[in-house]
Design an enzyme around this catalytic site. Structure first.
Site, PDB file in Angstrom:
ATOM      1  N   CYS A 157      49.999 -81.514 -21.671  1.00  0.00           N
ATOM      2  CA  CYS A 157      49.378 -82.061 -20.353  1.00  0.00           C
ATOM      3  C   CYS A 157      47.742 -81.861 -20.478  1.00  0.00           C
ATOM      4  CB  CYS A 157      49.842 -80.992 -19.345  1.00  0.00           C
ATOM      5  SG  CYS A 157      51.660 -81.225 -18.867  1.00  0.00           S
TER       6      CYS A 157
HETATM    7  N1  COA Z   1      65.505 -72.505  -5.824  1.00  0.00           N
HETATM    8  C1  COA Z   1      65.616 -71.281  -5.310  1.00  0.00           C
HETATM    9  N2  COA Z   1      65.305 -69.987  -6.161  1.00  0.00           N
HETATM   10  C2  COA Z   1      64.856 -70.284  -7.439  1.00  0.00           C
HETATM   11  C3  COA Z   1      64.528 -71.599  -8.047  1.00  0.00           C
HETATM   12  C4  COA Z   1      64.875 -72.902  -7.085  1.00  0.00           C
HETATM   13  N3  COA Z   1      64.695 -74.014  -7.593  1.00  0.00           N
HETATM   14  N4  COA Z   1      64.136 -71.633  -9.199  1.00  0.00           N
HETATM   15  C5  COA Z   1      64.092 -70.339  -9.466  1.00  0.00           C
HETATM   16  N5  COA Z   1      64.605 -69.732  -8.398  1.00  0.00           N
HETATM   17  C6  COA Z   1      64.587 -68.243  -8.075  1.00  0.00           C
HETATM   18  C7  COA Z   1      64.299 -67.594  -9.715  1.00  0.00           C
HETATM   19  O1  COA Z   1      65.801 -67.461 -10.447  1.00  0.00           O
HETATM   20  C8  COA Z   1      64.069 -66.163  -9.322  1.00  0.00           C
HETATM   21  O2  COA Z   1      65.114 -65.250  -8.926  1.00  0.00           O
HETATM   22  P1  COA Z   1      65.274 -63.914  -9.402  1.00  0.00           P
HETATM   23  O3  COA Z   1      64.157 -63.137  -8.539  1.00  0.00           O
HETATM   24  O4  COA Z   1      66.693 -63.414  -8.545  1.00  0.00           O
HETATM   25  O5  COA Z   1      65.062 -63.710 -10.715  1.00  0.00           O
HETATM   26  C9  COA Z   1      63.096 -66.537  -8.115  1.00  0.00           C
HETATM   27  O6  COA Z   1      63.577 -67.622  -7.737  1.00  0.00           O
HETATM   28  C10 COA Z   1      61.656 -66.347  -8.735  1.00  0.00           C
HETATM   29  O7  COA Z   1      61.541 -67.361  -9.852  1.00  0.00           O
HETATM   30  P2  COA Z   1      60.146 -67.444 -10.947  1.00  0.00           P
HETATM   31  O8  COA Z   1      60.529 -68.534 -11.866  1.00  0.00           O
HETATM   32  O9  COA Z   1      59.684 -66.181 -11.169  1.00  0.00           O
HETATM   33  O10 COA Z   1      59.340 -68.106  -9.616  1.00  0.00           O
HETATM   34  P3  COA Z   1      57.766 -68.569  -9.591  1.00  0.00           P
HETATM   35  O11 COA Z   1      57.008 -67.701  -8.470  1.00  0.00           O
HETATM   36  O12 COA Z   1      56.904 -67.944 -11.095  1.00  0.00           O
HETATM   37  O13 COA Z   1      57.585 -70.001  -9.562  1.00  0.00           O
HETATM   38  C11 COA Z   1      57.146 -71.736 -10.966  1.00  0.00           C
HETATM   39  C12 COA Z   1      58.179 -70.646 -10.580  1.00  0.00           C
HETATM   40  C13 COA Z   1      57.722 -72.768 -12.309  1.00  0.00           C
HETATM   41  C14 COA Z   1      56.829 -72.857  -9.902  1.00  0.00           C
HETATM   42  C15 COA Z   1      55.920 -71.302 -11.352  1.00  0.00           C
HETATM   43  O14 COA Z   1      56.125 -70.210 -12.283  1.00  0.00           O
HETATM   44  C16 COA Z   1      54.638 -72.037 -12.181  1.00  0.00           C
HETATM   45  O15 COA Z   1      54.147 -73.277 -11.773  1.00  0.00           O
HETATM   46  N6  COA Z   1      53.918 -71.411 -13.210  1.00  0.00           N
HETATM   47  C17 COA Z   1      53.211 -72.154 -14.157  1.00  0.00           C
HETATM   48  C18 COA Z   1      53.731 -73.405 -14.819  1.00  0.00           C
HETATM   49  C19 COA Z   1      52.872 -74.309 -15.303  1.00  0.00           C
HETATM   50  O16 COA Z   1      51.452 -74.403 -15.396  1.00  0.00           O
HETATM   51  N7  COA Z   1      53.053 -75.039 -16.490  1.00  0.00           N
HETATM   52  C20 COA Z   1      52.522 -75.865 -16.959  1.00  0.00           C
HETATM   53  C21 COA Z   1      53.686 -76.893 -17.347  1.00  0.00           C
HETATM   54  S1  COA Z   1      52.703 -78.422 -17.418  1.00  0.00           S
END
Ligand code: COA
Length: 375
Positions: A157
């Protein structure tokens, strides 16, 4: 940096098909229901784990994404398929990514009021390529009729700031180069695991393009001088895709093998990237003796709206206004290396002399920040 190089053209290509969160979640949840019914006995005795449903509210709250544009929607929202359904184009047809890159390239040249003869070097800079060779950039070069040379590069990215560094250096050291065109055609839905609740919502498809040259005589109102470029890399396994050419050799041919598709530890990425990127940008401003209060725009990689807000606050030392921090991931999703170009293209209306930070980050880890001044 004392030499003067300008960005005089910026273009984008947004595919017309759109999938909103509700439609995406409906398809994923139908897959979950079918899976859990099919394996109900195994799940009951603990031999298999039941899949959990996804939620549109979770997606919007956790990431800021509301919808995404994609190259092919019907296959993605078919619960039995959950991936784009494309024709396998013949080698004599334009490839999918070349089509995307070409459209964005034409719009960047148009903004700069330039044509193929004004391009001596074309760089394709994105996270994923539909084939290793021949180079996608050379295909776009041929389609545009550019005399000169072209090549592909990939820093995930962060690819665009790395390409800007190459373009800058080349324009400084090769006076025969009229200008450099960068294209970033990201077809992310092709390697997104639409069976994975944690990541099925993240990406959309789009392309961006930038034109760089030594002169600012272009008729465009949106000309930016490149003042400083910082790049960094720091190895991490937290964003990964092992779907490379050794897949067959290591007996990992199953297209749904999670290692053949995008995966990440989103929380860890969030925590680890913010300090890396904010320190890099603050050092950059210090190096150029620029007060944080003078920075009027922060164009960031579009991965997560909360992450972008936090980063912008660290850079500006104040709450950014919506115009200071353009966010486009609500409508396009994360479009990989193209995201920062999409944000840039939609908000170039700065006052003359104002400073802006153009920054991308991602897998590797990798990050790059380009300090720009509006001409
Ligand atoms: N629907 C419902 N629940 C979901 C879900 C979905 N689609 N995806 C995950 N969950 C759940 C998880 O299983 C977790 O449940 P638990 O607490 O029972 O374990 C909970 O929601 C929280 O998940 P988590 O992954 O910790 O969420 P988050 O707040 O960190 O958000 C992202 C996830 C990916 C949106 C976020 O971490 C992010 O954007 N990070 C930065 C990534 C980035 O910059 N990447 C660069 C790539 S180019």
């Amino acid at each position: 940096m004392t030499n003067q190089i300008f960005i005089t053209g910026c273009g984008t290509f947004i595919p017309p098909e759109v999938i909103d969160n509700e439609t995406l979640v409906k398809a994923y949840n139908a897959h979950v229901q079918e899976h859990n019914q099919k394996y109900s006995k195994e799940i009951a005795v603990g031999d298999k784990t039941a899949l959990k449903i996804s939620s549109a509210d979770f997606i919007k709250n956790a990431s800021g994404i509301e919808k995404r544009h994609v190259m092919e929607a019907s296959g993605i929202i078919d619960p039995r398929r959950l991936r784009p359904e494309l024709e396998d184009r013949n080698p004599d047809e334009l490839s999918y990514q070349a089509e995307m890159g070409l459209a964005a390239a034409k719009s960047a040249l148009d903004q700069a009021n330039k044509s193929a003869k004004d391009v001596g070097m074309l760089i394709s800079a994105c996270s994923n390529y539909e084939r290793p060779y021949p180079s996608l950039a050379i295909e776009v070069q041929k389609a545009l009729g550019i005399v000169g040379f072209a090549f592909d590069m990939n820093v995930a990215c962060s690819s665009v700031p790395f390409a800007i560094r190459l373009a800058y250096n080349s324009l400084i050291t090769q006076p025969e180069l009229p200008g450099v065109l960068i294209v970033t055609p990201e077809f992310y839905t092709g390697h997104l695991n639409f069976r994975d609740r944690d990541s099925h919502f993240i990406f959309g498809d789009a392309a961006g393009a930038l034109y760089l040259e030594r002169s600012k005589t272009s008729k465009s109102n949106n000309i930016f001088s490149v003042k400083n470029i910082q790049l960094l890399t720091h190895f991490s396994n937290n964003i990964r895709n092992d779907g490379g050419f050794l897949r067959q050799a290591v007996n990992r041919n199953d297209p749904w093998h999670p290692r053949n598709l995008f995966s990440q530890q989103g929380r860890a990425v969030f925590k680890e990237i913010i300090p890396l990127v904010s320190e890099m940008i603050l050092d950059q401003l210090e190096e150029e003796n620029i007060e944080r209060s003078s920075v009027k725009r922060v164009w960031l990689h579009q991965a997560n709206s909360k992450m972008n807000l936090l980063l912008a606050k660290k850079i500006l030392a104040r709450e950014p206004s919506p115009s200071e921090l353009p966010l486009v991931l609500n409508k396009y999703g994360n479009t990989g290396a193209a995201g920062v170009v999409l944000a840039f293209s939609e908000s170039q209306n700065l006052d003359q002399g104002s400073w802006g930070v153009f920054c991308a980050f991602g897998a590797g880890y990798s990050a790059g920040s380009v300090l720009l001044q509006k001409c």
